[in-house]
Design a protein around this motif. Structure first.
Motif, PDB file in Angstrom:
ATOM      1  N   GLU A  88      65.233  48.339 -10.674  1.00  0.00           N
ATOM      2  CA  GLU A  88      65.440  48.826  -9.310  1.00  0.00           C
ATOM      3  C   GLU A  88      65.956  47.717  -8.391  1.00  0.00           C
ATOM      4  O   GLU A  88      66.655  47.997  -7.410  1.00  0.00           O
ATOM      5  CB  GLU A  88      64.124  49.378  -8.750  1.00  0.00           C
ATOM      6  N   LEU A  89      65.649  46.470  -8.704  1.00  0.00           N
ATOM      7  CA  LEU A  89      66.075  45.351  -7.868  1.00  0.00           C
ATOM      8  C   LEU A  89      67.505  44.926  -8.137  1.00  0.00           C
ATOM      9  O   LEU A  89      68.004  43.998  -7.482  1.00  0.00           O
ATOM     10  CB  LEU A  89      65.128  44.157  -8.083  1.00  0.00           C
ATOM     11  N   GLY A  90      68.162  45.558  -9.097  1.00  0.00           N
ATOM     12  CA  GLY A  90      69.566  45.263  -9.354  1.00  0.00           C
ATOM     13  C   GLY A  90      69.765  43.886  -9.968  1.00  0.00           C
ATOM     14  O   GLY A  90      69.111  43.502 -10.942  1.00  0.00           O
ATOM     15  N   GLN A  91      70.655  43.102  -9.372  1.00  0.00           N
ATOM     16  CA  GLN A  91      71.019  41.790  -9.910  1.00  0.00           C
ATOM     17  C   GLN A  91      70.070  40.680  -9.450  1.00  0.00           C
ATOM     18  O   GLN A  91      70.210  39.540  -9.906  1.00  0.00           O
ATOM     19  CB  GLN A  91      72.442  41.432  -9.467  1.00  0.00           C
ATOM     20  N   LEU A  92      69.136  41.002  -8.578  1.00  0.00           N
ATOM     21  CA  LEU A  92      68.262  39.959  -8.031  1.00  0.00           C
ATOM     22  C   LEU A  92      67.480  39.214  -9.100  1.00  0.00           C
ATOM     23  O   LEU A  92      67.449  37.969  -9.084  1.00  0.00           O
ATOM     24  CB  LEU A  92      67.318  40.562  -6.985  1.00  0.00           C
ATOM     25  N   PRO A  93      66.808  39.869 -10.061  1.00  0.00           N
ATOM     26  CA  PRO A  93      66.049  39.110 -11.066  1.00  0.00           C
ATOM     27  C   PRO A  93      66.914  38.151 -11.878  1.00  0.00           C
ATOM     28  O   PRO A  93      66.439  37.086 -12.284  1.00  0.00           O
ATOM     29  CB  PRO A  93      65.445  40.212 -11.954  1.00  0.00           C
ATOM     30  N   ALA A  94      68.186  38.504 -12.107  1.00  0.00           N
ATOM     31  CA  ALA A  94      69.052  37.654 -12.935  1.00  0.00           C
ATOM     32  C   ALA A  94      69.557  36.437 -12.174  1.00  0.00           C
ATOM     33  O   ALA A  94      69.751  35.367 -12.763  1.00  0.00           O
ATOM     34  CB  ALA A  94      70.225  38.471 -13.475  1.00  0.00           C
ATOM     35  N   ARG A  95      69.775  36.573 -10.888  1.00  0.00           N
ATOM     36  CA  ARG A  95      70.377  35.466 -10.134  1.00  0.00           C
ATOM     37  C   ARG A  95      69.405  34.766  -9.195  1.00  0.00           C
ATOM     38  O   ARG A  95      69.808  33.871  -8.457  1.00  0.00           O
ATOM     39  CB  ARG A  95      71.562  35.996  -9.323  1.00  0.00           C
ATOM     40  N   ILE A  96      68.126  35.137  -9.236  1.00  0.00           N
ATOM     41  CA  ILE A  96      67.196  34.556  -8.270  1.00  0.00           C
ATOM     42  C   ILE A  96      66.980  33.066  -8.507  1.00  0.00           C
ATOM     43  O   ILE A  96      66.716  32.304  -7.565  1.00  0.00           O
ATOM     44  CB  ILE A  96      65.847  35.315  -8.291  1.00  0.00           C
ATOM     45  N   THR A  97      67.106  32.613  -9.758  1.00  0.00           N
ATOM     46  CA  THR A  97      66.913  31.180 -10.025  1.00  0.00           C
ATOM     47  C   THR A  97      68.071  30.332  -9.514  1.00  0.00           C
ATOM     48  O   THR A  97      67.960  29.101  -9.469  1.00  0.00           O
ATOM     49  CB  THR A  97      66.730  30.946 -11.535  1.00  0.00           C
ATOM     50  N   SER A  98      69.170  30.963  -9.154  1.00  0.00           N
ATOM     51  CA  SER A  98      70.296  30.230  -8.575  1.00  0.00           C
ATOM     52  C   SER A  98      70.310  30.309  -7.050  1.00  0.00           C
ATOM     53  O   SER A  98      71.217  29.782  -6.407  1.00  0.00           O
ATOM     54  CB  SER A  98      71.624  30.771  -9.131  1.00  0.00           C
ATOM     55  N   MET A  99      69.288  30.969  -6.491  1.00  0.00           N
ATOM     56  CA  MET A  99      69.197  31.120  -5.042  1.00  0.00           C
ATOM     57  C   MET A  99      68.216  30.104  -4.468  1.00  0.00           C
ATOM     58  O   MET A  99      67.252  29.703  -5.139  1.00  0.00           O
ATOM     59  CB  MET A  99      68.729  32.540  -4.681  1.00  0.00           C
ATOM     60  N   LYS A 100      68.454  29.701  -3.234  1.00  0.00           N
ATOM     61  CA  LYS A 100      67.477  28.885  -2.539  1.00  0.00           C
ATOM     62  C   LYS A 100      66.259  29.738  -2.213  1.00  0.00           C
ATOM     63  O   LYS A 100      66.388  30.908  -1.879  1.00  0.00           O
ATOM     64  CB  LYS A 100      68.082  28.312  -1.255  1.00  0.00           C
ATOM     65  N   LEU A 101      65.091  29.146  -2.327  1.00  0.00           N
ATOM     66  CA  LEU A 101      63.868  29.887  -2.067  1.00  0.00           C
ATOM     67  C   LEU A 101      63.861  30.452  -0.652  1.00  0.00           C
ATOM     68  O   LEU A 101      63.362  31.546  -0.413  1.00  0.00           O
ATOM     69  CB  LEU A 101      62.651  28.977  -2.283  1.00  0.00           C
ATOM     70  N   ASP A 102      64.448  29.698   0.283  1.00  0.00           N
ATOM     71  CA  ASP A 102      64.471  30.145   1.669  1.00  0.00           C
ATOM     72  C   ASP A 102      65.394  31.350   1.863  1.00  0.00           C
ATOM     73  O   ASP A 102      65.251  32.099   2.820  1.00  0.00           O
ATOM     74  CB  ASP A 102      64.921  29.007   2.581  1.00  0.00           C
ATOM     75  N   ASP A 103      66.340  31.564   0.930  1.00  0.00           N
ATOM     76  CA  ASP A 103      67.275  32.684   1.052  1.00  0.00           C
ATOM     77  C   ASP A 103      66.738  33.977   0.459  1.00  0.00           C
ATOM     78  O   ASP A 103      67.376  35.032   0.607  1.00  0.00           O
ATOM     79  CB  ASP A 103      68.600  32.331   0.364  1.00  0.00           C
ATOM     80  N   VAL A 104      65.612  33.919  -0.231  1.00  0.00           N
ATOM     81  CA  VAL A 104      65.008  35.123  -0.804  1.00  0.00           C
ATOM     82  C   VAL A 104      64.333  35.902   0.325  1.00  0.00           C
ATOM     83  O   VAL A 104      63.374  35.432   0.939  1.00  0.00           O
ATOM     84  CB  VAL A 104      63.995  34.783  -1.909  1.00  0.00           C
ATOM     85  N   ASN A 105      64.832  37.093   0.596  1.00  0.00           N
ATOM     86  CA  ASN A 105      64.330  37.925   1.703  1.00  0.00           C
ATOM     87  C   ASN A 105      63.198  38.810   1.193  1.00  0.00           C
ATOM     88  O   ASN A 105      63.431  39.860   0.585  1.00  0.00           O
ATOM     89  CB  ASN A 105      65.467  38.764   2.275  1.00  0.00           C
ATOM     90  N   THR A 106      61.972  38.389   1.429  1.00  0.00           N
ATOM     91  CA  THR A 106      60.816  39.150   0.956  1.00  0.00           C
ATOM     92  C   THR A 106      60.681  40.487   1.674  1.00  0.00           C
ATOM     93  O   THR A 106      60.234  41.471   1.073  1.00  0.00           O
ATOM     94  CB  THR A 106      59.532  38.322   1.137  1.00  0.00           C
TER      95      THR A 106
END
Length: 321
Positions: free
Chosen positions: A57-75
């Motif tokens: 359901e989260l789409g591409q987020l689980p695959a690319r989250i390790t390449s994102m800055k923690l501050d850019d993850v919108n909880t």
């Protein structure tokens, strides 16, 4: 003098903490997310909602989250997305101190699946509807009926379902609960070609006690195929209706049938009758197109047979035709 020294040391310590926190905050903004964890709190172990489906359901987020800055993850965005799914009751999304994101989900717990004409959905104990689709499937009791208003909703059947599920005798026998009306609730067992009219929802325990006696004392003597309808809706009695139609056995197709099929007689051009390859010409094979062969264990049901005629007599007349 000591007092001034203490004040000076306190000011220095505060300045150090301010500088350290500013550096830490700056580095934390640049820190990459180290992973995503999804936890589903399913105490029933029915696995109606799984972590794999939520990741989907989260789409591409689980695959690319390790390449994102923690501050850019919108909880907040993740929370709103998952709460929009009607199969989820509560969602918590937290950034952990180890620079990972943890999603904790409390799923809905379906207790029955309702088939209402063309609609199909699950319900929980509070009566909330949960959409049904192949991705989210769970084996729960089935209710069939037409629930047009709130006078008799599907949740009214939950006490009956809970009684059947808790009983070691009736739970394995239950196939479906069919509602013709609030006073005609039908228990459909796995005994093929047989239904049980429970009447209303009053005195359920007594009704199943009478049904148990009928199953253990009458049917083993009379035969399980003798009756098609059993009614325990009236107090102190069991009323059974004799079967007037022959019960058909499940059909089966033998493997030899497939080997005898001549494909040449089945594939024809548009506008050409079966058995021919061209208008006015015979087919390559003179063999007729094979009909579907069905193997029955018992005499098939005879439709529209004249009163007084036996199935054997009707079969003989049909063969003479």
């Amino acid at each position: 003098m000591k007092k001034y020294l203490r004040c000076l040391m306190s000011l220095c310590l505060m300045a150090y903490l301010a500088v350290a926190l500013s550096f830490t905050s700056r580095f934390s903004h640049e820190e990459l997310c180290r992973g995503l964890t999804i936890v589903v709190n399913d105490s029933t172990e029915r696995r109606f909602v799984t972590a794999a489906e939520l990741a989907n359901e989260l789409g591409q987020l689980p695959a690319r989250i390790t390449s994102m800055k923690l501050d850019d993850v919108n909880t907040d965005s993740i929370t709103r997305l998952l709460r929009a799914i009607d199969k989820i009751e509560n969602v918590r999304v937290v950034k952990m101190t180890d620079h990972t994101v943890r999603i904790t989900v409390d799923p809905m717990v379906p207790v029955a699946r309702v088939f209402d004409r063309d609609a199909s959905y699950y319900i929980n104990r509070q009566g909330k509807r949960i959409s049904a689709n192949p991705r989210y499937h769970i084996d729960v009791p089935v209710i069939q009926g037409h629930f047009v208003d709130s006078v008799f909703p599907p949740t009214a059947l939950l006490p009956l379902i809970e009684y059947i599920v808790a009983d070691s005798v009736w739970n394995p026998l239950m196939c479906m609960i069919k509602v013709d009306s609030p006073s005609d609730i039908i228990f459909v067992p796995i005994v093929r070609g047989q239904v049980v009219n429970l009447g209303d929802l009053n005195n359920i325990e007594q009704k199943f006690h009478r049904l148990h006696r009928f199953y253990t004392e009458v049917l083993p003597v009379k035969g399980w195929d003798l009756y098609d309808t059993i009614s325990v809706k009236w107090g102190g009695q069991v009323v059974a209706s004799r079967r007037h139609k022959v019960l058909r056995a499940p059909f089966s197709i033998s493997e030899e049938d497939d080997e005898d099929i001549d494909v040449g007689t089945m594939l024809t051009a548009e506008g050409v009758a079966p058995g021919r390859t061209k208008p006015g010409q015979k087919a390559h094979s003179e063999r007729p197109i094979p009909a579907a062969k069905t193997v029955f264990a018992t005499q098939p049901e005879q439709k529209n047979a004249p009163e007084g005629d036996t199935p054997d007599k009707v079969k003989k007349e049909n063969s003479n035709r």
